[in-house]
Design an enzyme around this catalytic site. Structure first.
Site, mmCIF file in Angstrom:
data_model
loop_
_atom_site.group_PDB
_atom_site.id
_atom_site.type_symbol
_atom_site.label_atom_id
_atom_site.label_comp_id
_atom_site.label_asym_id
_atom_site.label_seq_id
_atom_site.Cartn_x
_atom_site.Cartn_y
_atom_site.Cartn_z
ATOM 1 N N TRP A 36 0.499 -1.208 -0.236
ATOM 2 C CA TRP A 36 0.193 -0.270 0.042
ATOM 3 C C TRP A 36 1.086 1.313 -0.177
ATOM 4 O O TRP A 36 0.090 2.506 0.344
ATOM 5 C CB TRP A 36 -0.868 0.469 0.897
ATOM 6 N N GLU A 49 -5.021 0.707 5.481
ATOM 7 C CA GLU A 49 -6.102 1.235 6.498
ATOM 8 C C GLU A 49 -7.216 0.441 7.714
ATOM 9 O O GLU A 49 -7.067 0.443 8.861
ATOM 10 C CB GLU A 49 -6.091 2.926 7.127
ATOM 11 N N GLN A 54 -6.898 -3.597 13.780
ATOM 12 C CA GLN A 54 -6.847 -5.466 14.513
ATOM 13 C C GLN A 54 -6.722 -6.486 14.052
ATOM 14 O O GLN A 54 -6.875 -7.517 13.853
ATOM 15 C CB GLN A 54 -8.339 -5.640 14.560
ATOM 16 N N THR A 55 -5.285 -6.163 13.008
ATOM 17 C CA THR A 55 -4.824 -7.241 11.856
ATOM 18 C C THR A 55 -3.436 -7.239 12.021
ATOM 19 O O THR A 55 -2.977 -5.901 11.719
ATOM 20 C CB THR A 55 -5.432 -7.145 10.297
ATOM 21 N N LEU A 92 -9.635 -12.037 6.984
ATOM 22 C CA LEU A 92 -9.226 -11.064 7.879
ATOM 23 C C LEU A 92 -10.069 -11.150 8.840
ATOM 24 O O LEU A 92 -8.975 -10.731 9.801
ATOM 25 C CB LEU A 92 -9.158 -10.088 6.425
ATOM 26 N N GLY A 93 -11.114 -11.390 8.641
ATOM 27 C CA GLY A 93 -12.184 -11.509 10.292
ATOM 28 C C GLY A 93 -12.574 -10.450 10.441
ATOM 29 O O GLY A 93 -12.249 -9.671 9.299
ATOM 30 N N TYR A 132 -8.652 7.738 14.498
ATOM 31 C CA TYR A 132 -6.970 7.479 13.960
ATOM 32 C C TYR A 132 -6.650 7.365 12.475
ATOM 33 O O TYR A 132 -6.096 7.682 11.245
ATOM 34 C CB TYR A 132 -6.365 6.013 14.374
ATOM 35 N N ASP A 150 -1.495 5.955 17.485
ATOM 36 C CA ASP A 150 -2.185 4.813 17.943
ATOM 37 C C ASP A 150 -1.118 3.923 18.608
ATOM 38 O O ASP A 150 -0.929 5.029 19.596
ATOM 39 C CB ASP A 150 -1.723 3.616 16.131
ATOM 40 N N CYS A 205 17.509 0.833 21.404
ATOM 41 C CA CYS A 205 17.670 2.127 20.769
ATOM 42 C C CYS A 205 19.098 2.493 20.117
ATOM 43 O O CYS A 205 19.464 3.588 20.081
ATOM 44 C CB CYS A 205 18.296 2.272 22.733
ATOM 45 N N CYS A 208 18.361 3.587 16.927
ATOM 46 C CA CYS A 208 17.235 4.797 17.015
ATOM 47 C C CYS A 208 17.862 5.745 16.668
ATOM 48 O O CYS A 208 18.238 5.932 16.938
ATOM 49 C CB CYS A 208 16.663 4.740 18.121
HETATM 50 S S1 SF4 Z 1 12.731 6.192 21.036
HETATM 51 FE FE1 SF4 Z 1 14.253 5.482 20.379
HETATM 52 S S2 SF4 Z 1 15.793 5.844 22.150
HETATM 53 FE FE2 SF4 Z 1 13.623 5.603 23.218
HETATM 54 S S3 SF4 Z 1 13.507 4.264 23.789
HETATM 55 FE FE3 SF4 Z 1 11.968 4.309 21.691
HETATM 56 S S4 SF4 Z 1 14.231 3.033 20.443
HETATM 57 FE FE4 SF4 Z 1 15.228 3.985 22.306
#
Ligand code: SF4
Length: 329
Positions: A36, A49, A54-55, A92-93, A132, A150, A205, A208
């Site tokens: 999509w 969407e 729920q899937t 899909l339910g 949403y 969400d 993290c 991230c």
């Molecule tokens: S936003 Fe990034 S740094 Fe912060 S908890 Fe989530 S993954 Fe970790």
């Protein structure tokens, strides 16, 4: 560790800009190749969407292309027999979604001549489209600057801010952080970050993109459930006249939900009669029993708002709940 600021400004303006840039650059490089996301055709976005409610993504991938093959346009979907739509939905339910989708397709074809609405507010008038979903479609397909919240976005915002944001506050913070120039990509990037990096357990993290702006950098410590919830009774007036309702704006300097609209609170109820209805509402450590009085004659210093405009008004979560129960929303 950074000190959290208020919910509305946990990041400074330059930090917000950095957050957007880093998140969007990461999304461009790492986003999952999902069917999509091929283009921003509103029919395709809408269908995805609704299916994703729920899937799991993997299950939707299996059915999405086949559904599009059978009903390639909203006109084809509107003209189909319900049994055919339900058959294509099979696997899909939650078949109610398919019936709503079918009903909404008929509305789009008959009332809008096949042209999809361009705003989240207009989308919300269609069957099966909640807050949403409306924001997701309007931002992705039409670049309307409205944020989505969400479960994934909620988790990211809570961890980045280090605050247990809930309800309307979450929507406010999400809207503040939104990239107004690329709202569709930004919303998808937030959801993607929550789905693949900032996972509920053991967030990644180290990879991230917004780690330097994140207060928590890991799972949030579980909150000890308060030993005892405070219990309170509150009374509100549902004051109507000629298709209008009386609302009051919260002060702009209020620490919670500043500038949002709510029903007038009643300090006394004359002790006679009984409320129109009663509902329960919880905020952090307080459980409220909310009594709503219709003929309250509060005549507080508020503003009369036409009922049909209520969807465009920034209401508090409780006001929304009351107005829904009163079938005015
Ligand atoms: S936003 Fe990034 S740094 Fe912060 S908890 Fe989530 S993954 Fe970790």
């Amino acid at each position: 560790m950074k000190t959290p600021r208020s919910a509305q400004s946990f990041l400074s303006i330059p930090e917000q800009r950095r957050f957007r840039n880093k998140l969007l650059a990461w999304y461009e490089a790492h986003r999952r190749d999902l069917p999509w996301r091929l283009n921003r055709d509103p029919y395709r976005v809408w269908l995805s969407e609704i299916m994703l409610q729920q899937t799991r993504v993997a299950a939707v991938i299996e059915h999405y292309q086949e559904f599009l093959r059978r009903f390639p346009t909203v006109e084809k979907l509107a003209a189909a027999r319900e049994a055919s739509v339900l058959a294509a939905w099979s696997g899909l339910g939650y078949y109610r979604r398919a019936r709503m989708l079918h009903g909404a397709a008929k509305v789009v074809v008959r009332q809008y001549e096949g042209k999809f609405p361009r705003t989240a507010d207009a989308w919300r008038a269609l069957p099966g489209v909640g807050r949403y979903t409306a924001a997701a479609i309007a931002s992705i397909a039409f670049e309307e600057p409205v944020a989505v919240v969400d479960g994934n976005v909620e988790r990211v915002l809570q961890r980045v801010s280090g605050m247990r944001l809930t309800g309307e506050e979450l929507w406010q913070v999400a809207n503040e952080l939104l990239d107004g120039k690329r709202p569709g990509d930004f919303n998808q990037a937030m959801m993607e970050l929550g789905a693949v990096v900032c996972a509920p357990r053991a967030p990644a993290c180290l990879t991230c993109p917004v780690v330097e702006l994140c207060v928590t950098r890991g799972e949030m410590a579980p909150t000890a459930k308060p030993a005892r919830q405070n219990k309170r009774e509150i009374h509100y007036a549902l004051d109507r006249r000629d298709g209008e309702i009386l609302l009051i704006r919260r002060p702009l300097e209020a620490s919670l939900m500043p500038g949002m609209w709510e029903l007038p609170e009643l300090t006394s109820t004359n002790g006679t009669g009984s409320p129109s209805f009663t509902l329960r509402h919880s905020i952090t450590v307080s459980d409220y029993t909310v009594h709503v009085w219709r003929a309250a004659e509060s005549r507080a210093a508020g503003k009369w708002i036409p009922v049909e405009r209520l969807k465009q008004v920034a209401l508090t979560g409780l006001a929304r709940k009351i107005l829904r129960k009163a079938e005015m929303l």
